[in-house]
Design an enzyme around this catalytic site. Structure first.
Site, short mmCIF file in Angstrom:
data_model
loop_
_atom_site.label_atom_id
_atom_site.label_comp_id
_atom_site.label_asym_id
_atom_site.label_seq_id
_atom_site.Cartn_x
_atom_site.Cartn_y
_atom_site.Cartn_z
N ARG A 62 1.21 104.60 20.61
CA ARG A 62 1.02 103.57 21.62
C ARG A 62 1.44 104.04 23.02
O ARG A 62 0.80 103.70 24.03
CB ARG A 62 1.81 102.32 21.23
N HIS A 66 -0.79 103.77 26.40
CA HIS A 66 -0.32 103.09 27.62
C HIS A 66 -0.18 104.06 28.79
O HIS A 66 -0.20 103.63 29.94
CB HIS A 66 0.99 102.35 27.34
N ASN A 94 4.59 96.51 28.69
CA ASN A 94 5.52 97.58 28.32
C ASN A 94 6.95 97.12 28.09
O ASN A 94 7.67 97.68 27.27
CB ASN A 94 5.53 98.65 29.42
N HIS A 193 -3.93 99.70 14.97
CA HIS A 193 -3.06 98.62 14.48
C HIS A 193 -2.98 98.60 12.95
O HIS A 193 -2.57 97.62 12.37
CB HIS A 193 -3.51 97.27 15.06
C1 HEM Z 1 -7.63 96.39 21.84
C2 HEM Z 1 -6.69 96.05 22.68
C3 HEM Z 1 -5.23 96.15 22.34
C4 HEM Z 1 -4.32 95.16 22.49
C5 HEM Z 1 -4.56 93.78 23.07
C6 HEM Z 1 -3.05 95.66 21.98
C7 HEM Z 1 -1.86 94.95 21.98
C8 HEM Z 1 -0.72 95.31 21.28
C9 HEM Z 1 0.46 94.51 21.15
C10 HEM Z 1 0.69 93.14 21.80
C11 HEM Z 1 1.33 95.18 20.34
C12 HEM Z 1 2.73 94.72 19.92
C13 HEM Z 1 3.73 95.05 21.01
C14 HEM Z 1 5.05 94.34 20.83
O1 HEM Z 1 5.09 93.25 20.27
O2 HEM Z 1 6.08 94.90 21.30
C15 HEM Z 1 0.70 96.41 19.97
C16 HEM Z 1 1.25 97.37 19.16
C17 HEM Z 1 0.67 98.59 18.91
N1 HEM Z 1 -0.49 99.08 19.49
FE1 HEM Z 1 -1.88 98.01 20.45
N2 HEM Z 1 -3.23 96.93 21.53
C18 HEM Z 1 -4.53 97.29 21.75
C19 HEM Z 1 -5.10 98.54 21.50
C20 HEM Z 1 -4.39 99.63 21.05
C21 HEM Z 1 -4.86 100.99 21.09
C22 HEM Z 1 -6.18 101.42 21.69
C23 HEM Z 1 -3.87 101.75 20.52
C24 HEM Z 1 -3.81 103.25 20.33
C25 HEM Z 1 -4.81 104.07 20.55
C26 HEM Z 1 -2.81 100.85 20.11
C27 HEM Z 1 -1.69 101.21 19.42
C28 HEM Z 1 -0.69 100.33 19.03
C29 HEM Z 1 0.35 100.68 18.08
C30 HEM Z 1 0.44 101.96 17.29
C31 HEM Z 1 1.23 99.58 18.02
C32 HEM Z 1 2.53 99.46 17.22
C33 HEM Z 1 3.65 100.03 18.07
C34 HEM Z 1 5.04 100.03 17.45
O3 HEM Z 1 5.21 99.60 16.31
O4 HEM Z 1 5.96 100.47 18.15
N3 HEM Z 1 -3.15 99.58 20.48
N4 HEM Z 1 -0.56 96.48 20.57
#
Ligand code: HEM
Ligand SMILES: *[C@@H]1O[C@H](CO)[C@@H](O)[C@H](O)[C@H]1NC(C)=O
Ligand SMILES: *[C@@H]1O[C@H](CO)[C@@H](O)[C@H](O)[C@H]1NC(C)=O
Ligand SMILES: *[C@@H]1O[C@H](CO)[C@@H](O)[C@H](O)[C@H]1NC(C)=O
Length: 319
Positions: A62, A66, A94, A193
């Site tokens: 992630r 970002h 972030n 995800h």
């Molecule tokens: C499609 C639009 C996307 C949205 C709206 C989105 C939004 C989010 C949100 C809200 C979280 C949780 C953050 C938290 O609660 O602290 C999250 C986690 C995550 N996102 Fe996305 N995301 C998107 C696309 C992506 C993309 C393109 C990637 C990587 C190429 C990605 C990788 C991740 C990963 C791996 C997590 C888990 C992180 C952790 O456990 O520390 N996301 N995302």
């Protein structure tokens, strides 16, 4: 011509071809003579970190996303705020959310000891994201190298260019098309995800809304860990089936109305994205190859090269 990948070799060859063709001046061999140990240092530190805590693999993936979606893959996301500098760490997507900075710091320390002042933080982050996906069982790809680090960051672009989890499909499509990705690539990249976790504040509205598209038992189980108010930081897995494995279970959840975020479920709503979701359920190898190709494309978003930017000696600070 649409290349068809049916095995891992083909995935690797295709991803490497993409890296060569579309990366401008990035090259997989960029540090071959100046820092031959780079790839093995990053890989072993990532494996160590993921063994200690599987979620770190998700967090590092992630971080790279970002970084790249905000002014390109230039390590701007790693810069700390100071009294006279506001970086990206406190932007809404972030703050209290991004993690993994310490892992990048410890990799950077080892890399600086092996080959001082030649390897950028942006390249380390790109390699760490790839190695994280591999460590959790996902596909591999060839990372083009030669990015340099920014001397600036943009709080406003972090707020504007990173998609919110409350968006509907048309806004998700435009957030990704602004960066050059089509709907299929949006779906493939969202497959990230399949690993990691999200905070209660990110899925509360969905878990408590009786009229939205959500499996009722899934919603009830989320509510036990995410009350109507409070406990904002409580975590739930983004993929309730296999949160520590990079697989295609994320898409299977969506067709059962078990997407955790509103933006996840928005990919399966009787719309133009449904067919991609269904196809990644029946063709897991296509998911892996499309994901790898889209990651190569994402990691090539406007890098700083040549004499632009700098090689930071501390990833958190401009030299
Ligand atoms: C499609 C639009 C996307 C949205 C709206 C989105 C939004 C989010 C949100 C809200 C979280 C949780 C953050 C938290 O609660 O602290 C999250 C986690 C995550 N996102 Fe996305 N995301 C998107 C696309 C992506 C993309 C393109 C990637 C990587 C190429 C990605 C990788 C991740 C990963 C791996 C997590 C888990 C992180 C952790 O456990 O520390 N996301 N995302
Ligand atoms: C911020 O302050 C430090 C220390 O006073 C100084 O070295 C640096 O150049 C300043 N940075 C900016 C962006 O003004
Ligand atoms: C609940 O879901 C419905 C249907 O998706 C939506 O129209 C409504 O705005 C949602 N309510 C809240 C408070 O978000
Ligand atoms: C999709 O269409 C089917 C059949 O028309 C309908 O039963 C279902 O509720 C729709 N789902 C959504 C998320 O709109």
């Amino acid at each position: 011509m649409e290349p068809k990948c049916s095995n891992l070799w083909c995935v690797l060859v295709f991803a490497s071809l993409m890296a060569t063709l579309s990366s401008g001046s990035l090259s997989a061999k960029y540090y071959a003579s100046t820092c031959p140990k780079l790839l093995s240092i990053v890989r072993s530190e990532v494996v160590k970190a993921v063994d200690k805590e599987y979620r770190m693999g998700a967090s590092l993936l992630r971080l790279h996303f970002h970084d790249c979606f905000v002014n390109g893959c230039d390590a701007s996301v790693l810069l700390d705020d100071t009294s006279n500098f506001t970086g990206e760490k406190t932007a809404i997507p972030n703050k209290d959310s991004l993690r993994g900075f310490e892992v990048i710091d410890s990799i950077k320390t080892l890399v600086e000891a092996a080959c001082p002042s030649v390897v950028s933080c942006a390249d380390i982050l790109s390699l760490a994201a790839r190695d994280s996906v591999v460590a959790l069982g996902g596909p591999s790809w060839v990372v083009g190298l030669g990015r340099r680090d920014s001397t600036t960051a943009s709080f406003d672009n972090a707020n504007n260019d990173l998609p919110s989890p409350f968006l509907d499909l048309p806004d998700l499509i435009s957030a990704f098309s602004n960066k050059g990705f089509d709907t299929k690539e949006l779906v493939a990249l969202s497959g990230s995800h399949t690993i990691g976790q999200a905070r209660c504040s990110m899925f509360r509205v969905r878990a408590h809304n009786e009229t939205t598209t959500i499996d009722p038992d899934f919603a009830a189980s989320l509510r036990t860990n995410c009350p109507f108010s409070g406990d904002d930081q409580n975590l739930s897995p983004l993929d309730l089936k296999t949160q520590s494995l990079f697989d295609n279970a994320y898409f299977k959840n969506l067709v059962q109305n078990k997407g955790l975020l509103h933006s996840d479920q928005a990919l399966f709503t009787n719309s133009s994205a449904d067919s991609h979701v269904s196809s990644y359920i029946s063709h897991p190898k296509a998911f892996f190859s499309d994901f790898a190709a889209a990651m190569v494309k994402m990691s090539n978003l406007s890098p700083l090269t040549g004499s632009d930017g700098q090689i930071r000696s501390d990833c958190r600070k401009i030299n």
